[in-house]
Design a protein around this motif. Structure first.
Motif, PDB file in Angstrom:
ATOM      1  N   VAL A  62       0.666  -1.218  -0.091  1.00 28.38           N
ATOM      2  CA  VAL A  62       0.131  -0.057  -0.267  1.00 28.38           C
ATOM      3  C   VAL A  62       0.739   1.342   0.171  1.00 28.38           C
ATOM      4  N   ARG A  63       2.032   1.099   0.789  1.00 29.28           N
ATOM      5  CA  ARG A  63       3.088   2.233   0.816  1.00 29.28           C
ATOM      6  C   ARG A  63       4.329   1.713   0.891  1.00 29.28           C
ATOM      7  N   ALA A  64       5.409   2.457   0.663  1.00 33.43           N
ATOM      8  CA  ALA A  64       6.749   1.981   0.478  1.00 33.43           C
ATOM      9  C   ALA A  64       6.771   1.223   2.123  1.00 33.43           C
ATOM     10  N   PRO A  65       7.886   0.052   2.173  1.00 29.01           N
ATOM     11  CA  PRO A  65       8.060  -0.254   3.522  1.00 29.01           C
ATOM     12  C   PRO A  65       8.745   0.763   4.329  1.00 29.01           C
ATOM     13  N   GLN A  66       8.294   0.987   5.746  1.00 29.17           N
ATOM     14  CA  GLN A  66       8.562   1.993   6.602  1.00 29.17           C
ATOM     15  C   GLN A  66       9.974   1.516   7.486  1.00 29.17           C
ATOM     16  N   GLN A 108      13.827  -9.293  19.399  1.00 27.14           N
ATOM     17  CA  GLN A 108      13.252 -10.345  18.503  1.00 27.14           C
ATOM     18  C   GLN A 108      12.892  -9.933  17.428  1.00 27.14           C
ATOM     19  N   GLU A 109      13.038 -10.849  16.247  1.00 26.33           N
ATOM     20  CA  GLU A 109      12.691 -10.484  15.020  1.00 26.33           C
ATOM     21  C   GLU A 109      11.281 -10.301  14.900  1.00 26.33           C
ATOM     22  N   THR A 110      10.776  -9.060  14.129  1.00 30.82           N
ATOM     23  CA  THR A 110       9.390  -8.462  14.290  1.00 30.82           C
ATOM     24  C   THR A 110       8.750  -8.322  12.959  1.00 30.82           C
ATOM     25  N   ALA A 111       7.885  -8.712  12.770  1.00 27.93           N
ATOM     26  CA  ALA A 111       7.196  -8.369  11.356  1.00 27.93           C
ATOM     27  C   ALA A 111       6.130  -7.194  11.511  1.00 27.93           C
ATOM     28  N   PHE A 112       6.432  -6.056  10.718  1.00 22.20           N
ATOM     29  CA  PHE A 112       5.682  -4.860  10.763  1.00 22.20           C
ATOM     30  C   PHE A 112       4.686  -4.738   9.676  1.00 22.20           C
ATOM     31  N   GLU A 113       3.697  -4.065  10.057  1.00 22.37           N
ATOM     32  CA  GLU A 113       2.768  -3.812   9.027  1.00 22.37           C
ATOM     33  C   GLU A 113       1.984  -5.058   8.410  1.00 22.37           C
ATOM     34  N   ALA A 114       1.639  -6.013   9.306  1.00 24.83           N
ATOM     35  CA  ALA A 114       1.239  -7.208   8.983  1.00 24.83           C
ATOM     36  C   ALA A 114      -0.330  -7.494   8.877  1.00 24.83           C
ATOM     37  N   VAL A 115      -0.648  -8.339   8.078  1.00 26.54           N
ATOM     38  CA  VAL A 115      -2.142  -8.786   7.931  1.00 26.54           C
ATOM     39  C   VAL A 115      -2.045 -10.210   7.892  1.00 26.54           C
ATOM     40  N   LEU A 116      -2.953 -10.874   8.645  1.00 28.33           N
ATOM     41  CA  LEU A 116      -3.050 -12.266   8.583  1.00 28.33           C
ATOM     42  C   LEU A 116      -4.453 -12.708   8.163  1.00 28.33           C
TER      43      LEU A 116
END
Length: 985
Positions: free
Chosen positions: A265-269, A506-514
């Motif tokens: 939707v937008r560039a990765p932040q 810890q490794e984190t997923a940003f701007e996620a949808v499931l």
């Protein structure tokens, strides 16, 4: 063919036919003659489509072999097609192969609700009929660290599912790492990401291939899809693609696609970390502020994102304090805004900065933070305005926000008022104080979620703080809630700091949808966890990590399904910390069965208990705690009845009785996999999240709900059924790495040998011993009065602990053999199987025998003994007998039952022997074996109202002279006692 992700050669020019060997496949030119069909021994044969015509005739129109087949032998020099066992066999006259049916195109927007039959299949009742069971690899499953279904088979009919009462669904950790493996990354080639054109399912190992690979059938909606030329590959004799081994998406249950630009939707932040810290007098004096600053500073080097990482800070008490962290300076500038109604943001460009540019200013701020407010006398706090100010700074980017709060917010927006009421405790109206009274935090959380901001909240109360209202922030924004009651730096500090470091690094997923999909005929009816749902099935997750856990219910969307298996697929679209957009896809198939015995034998009791806990928490808040407890108990009993009832036949809508074998009473034995279900159910009933009585603080109960809601299967079992070990009589090998041939229970990555696990009964304690009880979150050391002074000296460095405040006692970690081995055991029990996850240090509480205040809550963990609250007045042996009685049997002593005539638990006068097994089962009194890797392996209808329970006969007699005392009423207008910790396990 070429490596995965690079596609295949483009179609040749007219007249060129096939590409050269090694360059992949190219379909024939539109106007050119069909290319010769290569024949290889054992490879089978797929005829080409006739030039200018459809591939195959629709069903019902074929009276014999197609015309090209009649002259094919002569065209190929007299070669016989049927002289090999795997060669192509033309269908008999009038018969059409099932996979050769002509597809009927349907618009994509028809995949909503009840639909016509999926393309390529015959219409009719039930789910799609185009699935073939023969070549499905049921061993290709999602790793248990990611997904645990409540059963490995599913009932074929809704009536069968309703009669068995099994909670059908699963527990999912979409961003966890697979067990002992790496997730394969797929780079899409020229064909892009391959998905079903109808339901948008991702290509996976369980789709079926037709027409020599030219088409594939979706295993969710049965849609026939054309194979892109760049993705084409021939099939082998088993109708499998020849490049399966080279394509992870066709061979692995879990893969990650690198998403192209159309998935953005937008560039990765950039990954942003913003901290909102309470600096009122309680936060400073308790040591929370200094501990938080220390943990944040230690985490700076390990924050995900590298040079892209951004940080910012806001503090608050009766005003909001901004900090400008200008690059190149070492002294941050503090700006105070006291007008809480007309907040404004000064110097917006320097409030959220790149860590690499402003590292000196950030470190200087954290070093000085504990002393900056050392003389602060403000007792009130304005959490609401501080959240609004932080939102204004971060909303353009999103990220992770960590909020630290030590007292009830009383100023500005989001101000709360004390509403605890001791008269409501233990009554059906207790649920009123478990629900938020104001909607401000939920409304604000929705705005945070839309701006891709996740909130982790850390609470440090000394008195009522209204966790029910504050918990809406992490619940809606996919964050986490951590509570530290009566925070003490010495005892709580290590646990808090390690938890904060883990959440940050810890490794984190940003701007996620499931999104979770399942085969047509089934549907996802409920979701459980921390998220905001968009539409009906899209879970918005501003942040997602390995600690993010979600549950879901599966329900029949139609009366029956006719497929041999059901597919479940989850897809997590997210932005990685390095700025790459990815899609993690996990797919698994579950067999279907019409036999009750087969279905009940496939139930996973650990996953089932975990899913039940999440369902019951939802019911408790929507209805009341009595209904939640009754539902837990009723589900366990009815599952036992279904398992013992065996298979039944249904004729014309009537259930026919099962034919009895000679010498049989007509009752089946309960399968071994369900042996521990009553133990887990009783553990839930007596856990702080559901237990009755008047001694559970409402803040403590909601904190337990939030903890359970975000727990995976193994963590849930440890939390509701702690592990009890005797420390004083360990042999010399216990606490050391186990030998390769060792069969005893171990824990941790180094396979530390554990002591023999004991039953959770007070009879197991003795005044001469030292015992360790661990619930996965905290560790309790119980010390008997008559314990050997040498053991006490080795563990605590003193000969006696009688006159020492337990809060001042410290457990030795080294210095002698016993202390070192005990420390290894505690660390191993809390060690993660995934080395990439930072370890959380447990809080260790020392409990002396006879300390009534601390023992009262410690004894809550002994779930095999009777408890003094409605619904908990039976021991484990009594509950086993109760679950195993036939429906409608009269309760002992004539007491009315709580479940519509079924009968209640046995009364005191009917207590069975201590190690009595349920009828039809082997004795199951020994605690379940668990290691660090875990144990071996619809919507609720409103339950009937709670009925009266038999009177309690008091606690059972103890093996060392006294039983568990009733917990003192802590008084809900007063702060809970400091030794309350996070509550009992």
């Amino acid at each position: 063919f070429q490596p995965p992700g690079q596609g295949f050669s483009p179609p040749p020019q007219p007249g060129q036919g096939f590409s050269q060997p090694g360059q992949g496949f190219a379909p024939p030119a539109a106007n050119g003659p069909p290319p010769p069909m290569p024949m290889q021994a054992g490879r089978g044969f797929a005829p080409p489509p006739p030039a200018g015509g459809p591939s195959f005739a629709p069903p019902g129109q074929v009276q014999g072999p197609p015309a090209p087949m009649q002259n094919l032998n002569s065209a190929m020099g007299g070669m016989q097609l049927n002289n090999h066992p795997n060669a192509f066999q033309p269908p008999p006259p009038g018969q059409q192969p099932p996979s050769f049916q002509a597809p009927t195109q349907a618009p994509m927007n028809q995949f909503q609700g009840h639909q016509p039959a999926a393309p390529g299949i015959q219409p009719g009742p039930g789910a799609p009929q185009g699935f073939v069971d023969a070549d499905v690899d049921y061993e290709n499953v999602i790793p248990r660290s990611i997904f645990r279904p409540s059963s490995t088979t599913l009932p074929t009919s809704a009536s069968m599912a309703a009669s068995c009462k099994v909670p059908i669904g699963g527990i999912l950790r979409p961003f966890a790492n697979p067990d002992d493996a790496e997730t394969q990354v797929v780079q899409p080639g020229a064909a892009g990401i391959i998905r079903c054109k109808r339901c948008r399912t991702y290509i996976n190992p369980f789709v079926s291939w037709l027409e020599n690979g030219r088409r594939w059938r979706c295993n969710i909606c049965a849609q026939l899809n054309e194979t892109a030329s760049a993705y084409f590959c021939h099939l082998d004799e088993r109708n499998r693609r020849r490049d399966v081994a080279q394509r992870p998406e066709l061979s692995q249950s879990v893969v990650e696609w690198v998403a192209p630009s159309e998935y953005m939707v937008r560039a990765p932040q950039a990954p942003a970390y913003f901290f909102v810290l309470d600096v009122s007098v309680n936060a400073v004096r308790s040591g929370m502020l200094a501990s938080a600053a220390s943990a944040i500073r230690k985490s700076l080097d390990d924050l995900p994102g590298g040079e892209r990482t951004m940080v910012g800070f806001i503090t608050f008490d009766t005003a909001v304090h901004y900090y400008a962290l200008r690059p190149g300076t070492s002294n941050p500038q503090m700006m105070v805004v006291g007008d809480l109604k007309e907040l404004f943001v000064p110097a917006p460009d320097d409030l959220l900065v790149y860590l690499k540019d402003s590292r000196d200013a950030v470190e200087s701020f954290l070093d000085n933070l504990p002393t900056m407010f050392a003389k602060n006398t403000a007792t009130e706090s304005c959490l609401g305005p501080a959240l609004k100010a932080a939102f204004t700074v971060v909303k353009a980017i999103g990220g992770k926000m960590s909020v630290f709060q030590s007292s009830m917010p009383t100023l500005g927006d989001g101000a709360l008022k004390p509403r605890e009421n001791a008269r409501l405790m233990g009554t059906p109206n207790e649920v009123n104080v478990l629900k938020p009274e104001v909607s401000w935090y939920k409304d604000t959380a929705i705005e945070f979620s839309r701006a891709q901001i996740s909130v982790d909240m850390y609470l440090f109360p000394n008195q009522y703080i209204d966790v029910a209202a504050l918990s809406e922030m992490p619940k809606v924004t996919a964050g986490a809630l951590n509570t530290y009651v009566g925070f003490n730096v010495a005892t709580d500090g290590p646990k808090f700091e390690s938890r904060l470091c883990r959440n940050l690094t810890q490794e984190t997923a940003f701007e996620a949808v499931l999104r979770i999909r399942c085969t047509k005929g089934m549907r996802i009816s409920n979701f459980y966890g921390n998220f905001f749902i968009r539409g009906t099935d899209l879970l918005a997750l501003p942040n997602c990590s390995a600690d993010s856990v979600f549950g879901f219910d599966l329900a029949h969307d139609e009366q029956s399904i006719n497929t041999p298996y059901v597919t479940i697929q989850s897809a997590l679209l997210y932005t990685s910390s390095c700025g790459e957009r990815r899609i993690r896809v996990a797919t698994q198939v579950l067999r279907t069965t019409s036999r009750i015995t087969e279905f009940m034998a496939s139930v996973d009791p650990e996953a089932c208990a975990t899913l039940l806990s999440k369902q019951a928490m939802t019911l408790a808040i929507k209805s009341n705690l009595d209904n939640a407890r009754n539902r837990l108990q009723q589900t366990c009993v009815e599952m036992f009845n279904a398992a013992k009832g065996g298979d039944k036949r249904t004729v014309s809508g009537y259930t026919m009785p099962q034919q009895q074998q000679p010498g049989s009473d007509g009752e089946q034995k309960v399968p071994n996999n369900l042996a521990l279900l009553p133990l887990y159910t009783l553990s839930l009933l007596k856990n702080v999240a559901f237990r009755g009585g008047t001694d559970v603080h409402p803040d403590e109960r909601i904190a337990a709900h939030m903890t359970l809601a975000n727990m995976h299967v193994e963590d849930t079992l440890s939390f509701i059924h702690p592990r009890l070990y005797a420390i004083h009589d360990m042999d010399g090998q216990t606490g050391m790495p186990a030998n390769e041939n060792e069969k005893s229970e171990t824990a941790g990555r180094n396979k530390i040998l554990l002591p023999e696990a004991l039953n959770l009964s007070i009879d197991r304690l003795s005044s001469e011993g030292v015992f360790l009880l661990d619930n996965g979150s905290d560790a309790f050391i119980w010390v008997g009065r008559a314990c050997n002074p040498a053991i006490i000296s080795a563990l605590f460095g003193t000969d006696s602990i009688e006159n020492i405040d337990p809060n001042q006692l410290r457990l030795n970690c080294s210095g002698n053999d016993l202390a070192s081995r005990l420390d290894c055991i505690i660390q191993a029990l809390h060690e993660e199987s995934d080395p990439a996850l930072p370890q959380v240090v447990p809080k260790i509480q020392i409990i002396r025998e006879g300390d009534m205040a601390m023992e009262a809550r410690f004894f809550w963990n002994f779930i095999e003994d009777r408890a003094q609250f409605n619904g908990g007045t039976y021991s484990y042996a009594e509950f086993m007998e109760f679950c195993s009685k036939p429906p409608g049997s009269a309760p002992p002593g004539g007491a009315p039952g709580p479940m519509g005539g079924r009968g209640g638990p046995p009364g005191p006068g009917n207590m069975p022997p201590a190690h009595m097994a349920a009828p039809g089962m082997q004795p199951a009194m020994q605690p379940p074996m668990r290691s660090n890797s875990g144990p071996p392996s619809g919507n609720f209808a409103m339950p009937p109202g709670p009925g009266p329970m038999p009177p309690s006969s008091g606690p059972p007699s103890s093996g060392y002279g006294h039983g568990p005392p009733s917990a003192p009423n802590s008084g809900y207008g007063m702060p809970p006692p400091p030794n309350m910790g996070q509550g009992p396990p």
